[in-house]
Design a protein around this motif. Structure first.
Motif, PDB file in Angstrom:
ATOM      1  N   HIS A   1     -23.963 -10.829  22.535  1.00  0.00           N
ATOM      2  CA  HIS A   1     -23.537 -11.711  21.456  1.00  0.00           C
ATOM      3  C   HIS A   1     -23.179 -13.055  22.064  1.00  0.00           C
ATOM      4  CE1 HIS A   1     -21.964 -12.733  17.550  1.00  0.00           C
ATOM      5  NE2 HIS A   1     -20.790 -13.039  18.059  1.00  0.00           N
ATOM      6  N   HIS A   2     -23.802 -14.099  21.607  1.00  0.00           N
ATOM      7  CA  HIS A   2     -23.566 -15.460  22.111  1.00  0.00           C
ATOM      8  C   HIS A   2     -23.795 -15.551  23.614  1.00  0.00           C
ATOM      9  CE1 HIS A   2     -22.155 -16.770  18.277  1.00  0.00           C
ATOM     10  NE2 HIS A   2     -21.136 -15.945  18.278  1.00  0.00           N
ATOM     11  N   SER A   3     -24.829 -16.255  23.997  1.00  0.00           N
ATOM     12  CA  SER A   3     -25.096 -16.412  25.420  1.00  0.00           C
ATOM     13  C   SER A   3     -25.495 -17.841  25.752  1.00  0.00           C
ATOM     14  CB  SER A   3     -26.203 -15.449  25.864  1.00  0.00           C
ATOM     15  OG  SER A   3     -27.421 -15.786  25.235  1.00  0.00           O
ATOM     16  N   LEU A   4     -25.299 -18.184  26.996  1.00  0.00           N
ATOM     17  CA  LEU A   4     -25.712 -19.466  27.552  1.00  0.00           C
ATOM     18  C   LEU A   4     -26.920 -19.210  28.465  1.00  0.00           C
ATOM     19  CD1 LEU A   4     -22.159 -20.756  28.492  1.00  0.00           C
ATOM     20  CD2 LEU A   4     -23.533 -21.445  26.514  1.00  0.00           C
ATOM     21  N   PRO A   5     -27.672 -20.237  28.829  1.00  0.00           N
ATOM     22  CA  PRO A   5     -28.860 -20.026  29.677  1.00  0.00           C
ATOM     23  C   PRO A   5     -28.628 -19.210  30.949  1.00  0.00           C
ATOM     24  CG  PRO A   5     -28.906 -22.240  28.780  1.00  0.00           C
ATOM     25  CD  PRO A   5     -27.580 -21.637  28.370  1.00  0.00           C
ATOM     26  N   PRO A   6     -27.487 -19.330  31.650  1.00  0.00           N
ATOM     27  CA  PRO A   6     -27.306 -18.494  32.856  1.00  0.00           C
ATOM     28  C   PRO A   6     -27.297 -16.991  32.565  1.00  0.00           C
ATOM     29  CG  PRO A   6     -25.743 -20.311  32.869  1.00  0.00           C
ATOM     30  CD  PRO A   6     -26.418 -20.310  31.516  1.00  0.00           C
ATOM     31  N   ALA A   7     -27.159 -16.592  31.301  1.00  0.00           N
ATOM     32  CA  ALA A   7     -27.157 -15.164  30.964  1.00  0.00           C
ATOM     33  C   ALA A   7     -28.504 -14.517  31.266  1.00  0.00           C
ATOM     34  CB  ALA A   7     -26.794 -14.961  29.496  1.00  0.00           C
ATOM     35  N   GLU A   8     -29.565 -15.299  31.373  1.00  0.00           N
ATOM     36  CA  GLU A   8     -30.882 -14.740  31.704  1.00  0.00           C
ATOM     37  C   GLU A   8     -30.836 -13.969  33.022  1.00  0.00           C
ATOM     38  OE1 GLU A   8     -33.645 -14.549  29.816  1.00  0.00           O
ATOM     39  OE2 GLU A   8     -32.403 -15.439  28.241  1.00  0.00           O
ATOM     40  N   ARG A   9     -30.098 -14.477  33.992  1.00  0.00           N
ATOM     41  CA  ARG A   9     -29.961 -13.770  35.276  1.00  0.00           C
ATOM     42  C   ARG A   9     -29.215 -12.446  35.086  1.00  0.00           C
ATOM     43  NH1 ARG A   9     -29.261 -19.127  36.926  1.00  0.00           N
ATOM     44  NH2 ARG A   9     -27.000 -18.973  36.895  1.00  0.00           N
ATOM     45  N   GLU A  10     -28.190 -12.459  34.234  1.00  0.00           N
ATOM     46  CA  GLU A  10     -27.451 -11.222  33.956  1.00  0.00           C
ATOM     47  C   GLU A  10     -28.359 -10.199  33.272  1.00  0.00           C
ATOM     48  OE1 GLU A  10     -23.073 -13.317  33.311  1.00  0.00           O
ATOM     49  OE2 GLU A  10     -24.138 -12.507  31.579  1.00  0.00           O
ATOM     50  N   ILE A  11     -29.133 -10.661  32.299  1.00  0.00           N
ATOM     51  CA  ILE A  11     -30.054  -9.758  31.594  1.00  0.00           C
ATOM     52  C   ILE A  11     -31.022  -9.132  32.588  1.00  0.00           C
ATOM     53  CG2 ILE A  11     -31.958  -9.657  29.935  1.00  0.00           C
ATOM     54  CD1 ILE A  11     -30.477 -11.897  28.368  1.00  0.00           C
ATOM     55  N   SER A  12     -31.589  -9.941  33.466  1.00  0.00           N
ATOM     56  CA  SER A  12     -32.530  -9.423  34.470  1.00  0.00           C
ATOM     57  C   SER A  12     -31.879  -8.380  35.371  1.00  0.00           C
ATOM     58  CB  SER A  12     -33.074 -10.562  35.328  1.00  0.00           C
ATOM     59  OG  SER A  12     -33.883 -11.402  34.546  1.00  0.00           O
ATOM     60  N   ARG A  13     -30.636  -8.635  35.795  1.00  0.00           N
ATOM     61  CA  ARG A  13     -29.933  -7.665  36.644  1.00  0.00           C
ATOM     62  C   ARG A  13     -29.705  -6.353  35.897  1.00  0.00           C
ATOM     63  NH1 ARG A  13     -26.076 -11.728  38.120  1.00  0.00           N
ATOM     64  NH2 ARG A  13     -24.427 -10.448  37.240  1.00  0.00           N
ATOM     65  N   ILE A  14     -29.330  -6.439  34.638  1.00  0.00           N
ATOM     66  CA  ILE A  14     -29.064  -5.228  33.852  1.00  0.00           C
ATOM     67  C   ILE A  14     -30.341  -4.422  33.658  1.00  0.00           C
ATOM     68  CG2 ILE A  14     -28.387  -4.358  31.575  1.00  0.00           C
ATOM     69  CD1 ILE A  14     -26.422  -6.776  31.428  1.00  0.00           C
ATOM     70  N   ILE A  15     -31.427  -5.066  33.243  1.00  0.00           N
ATOM     71  CA  ILE A  15     -32.645  -4.293  32.967  1.00  0.00           C
ATOM     72  C   ILE A  15     -33.241  -3.689  34.247  1.00  0.00           C
ATOM     73  CG2 ILE A  15     -33.153  -5.443  30.788  1.00  0.00           C
ATOM     74  CD1 ILE A  15     -35.283  -7.089  32.114  1.00  0.00           C
ATOM     75  N   ARG A  16     -33.118  -4.386  35.358  1.00  0.00           N
ATOM     76  CA  ARG A  16     -33.609  -3.835  36.633  1.00  0.00           C
ATOM     77  C   ARG A  16     -32.700  -2.706  37.135  1.00  0.00           C
ATOM     78  NH1 ARG A  16     -33.910  -9.102  38.189  1.00  0.00           N
ATOM     79  NH2 ARG A  16     -32.312  -8.743  39.758  1.00  0.00           N
TER      80      ARG A  16
END
Length: 176
Positions: A144-159
């Motif tokens: 819920h509500h994210s800023l562009p740096p969240a893309e790195r967090e998303i990548s870490r979670i899915i991997r």
């Protein structure tokens, strides 16, 4: 009179409510329509997710218009039924460590008393995550509500947990 919606899709599942917050540090408040709009799902459901996204794209193309205020409105609403549970099994302490989050919050809904039963929320510098957990195991994880740096967090979670990330509103699927 025609009915128009501000979202092209909603989840068919609604969480149970409780009178007490699951975690006391803070509370995020969502609208009912925000529930599971951007979520992590077990990678085994990729084909079903793709089918649902195709149906949502059809609504974008054939059943939407832009209002005079610049807001996209949808004449048809897709209720996601194929996905069901996200089928996650993530230890909450591992997720907290991965996201470097040190506080746990609860979830509430606009204009509804109480808190989501077994609901949790985590914040990072880039985003707010929320979901459902049972006995310390995350069963649903959403953003819920994210800023562009969240893309790195998303990548870490899915991997790290072999998941996919789906932004239903934008019809976007991210894979490991």
């Amino acid at each position: 009179m025609d009915t128009w919606f501000t979202l092209p899709t909603v989840s068919d599942e609604r969480p149970q409510m409780n009178n007490l917050p699951a975690y006391p540090d803070f509370t995020i408040t969502l609208s009912r329509d925000d529930w599971r709009q951007a979520e992590f799902i077990n990678i085994s459901k990729l084909c079903a997710v793709g089918e649902e996204v195709d149906e949502i794209k059809d609504i974008w193309i054939n059943h939407s218009k832009e209002s005079a205020e610049g807001i996209r409105l949808f004449h048809q609403l897709h209720i996601r039924k194929q996905i069901g549970p996200a089928e996650l099994f993530i230890p909450l302490f591992e997720l907290k460590a991965l996201l470097r989050s040190d506080s746990l919050g609860s979830i509430a809904f606009d204009q509804q008393p109480g808190f989501v039963k077994n609901g949790f929320a985590l914040t990072t510098a880039a985003s707010c995550y929320y979901g459902l957990e049972e006995n310390g195991v995350v069963k649903y994880l959403c953003m819920h509500h994210s800023l562009p740096p969240a893309e790195r967090e998303i990548s870490r979670i899915i991997r790290s947990f072999s998941l996919i990330f789906v932004n239903w509103y934008n019809c976007n699927i991210q894979t490991p």
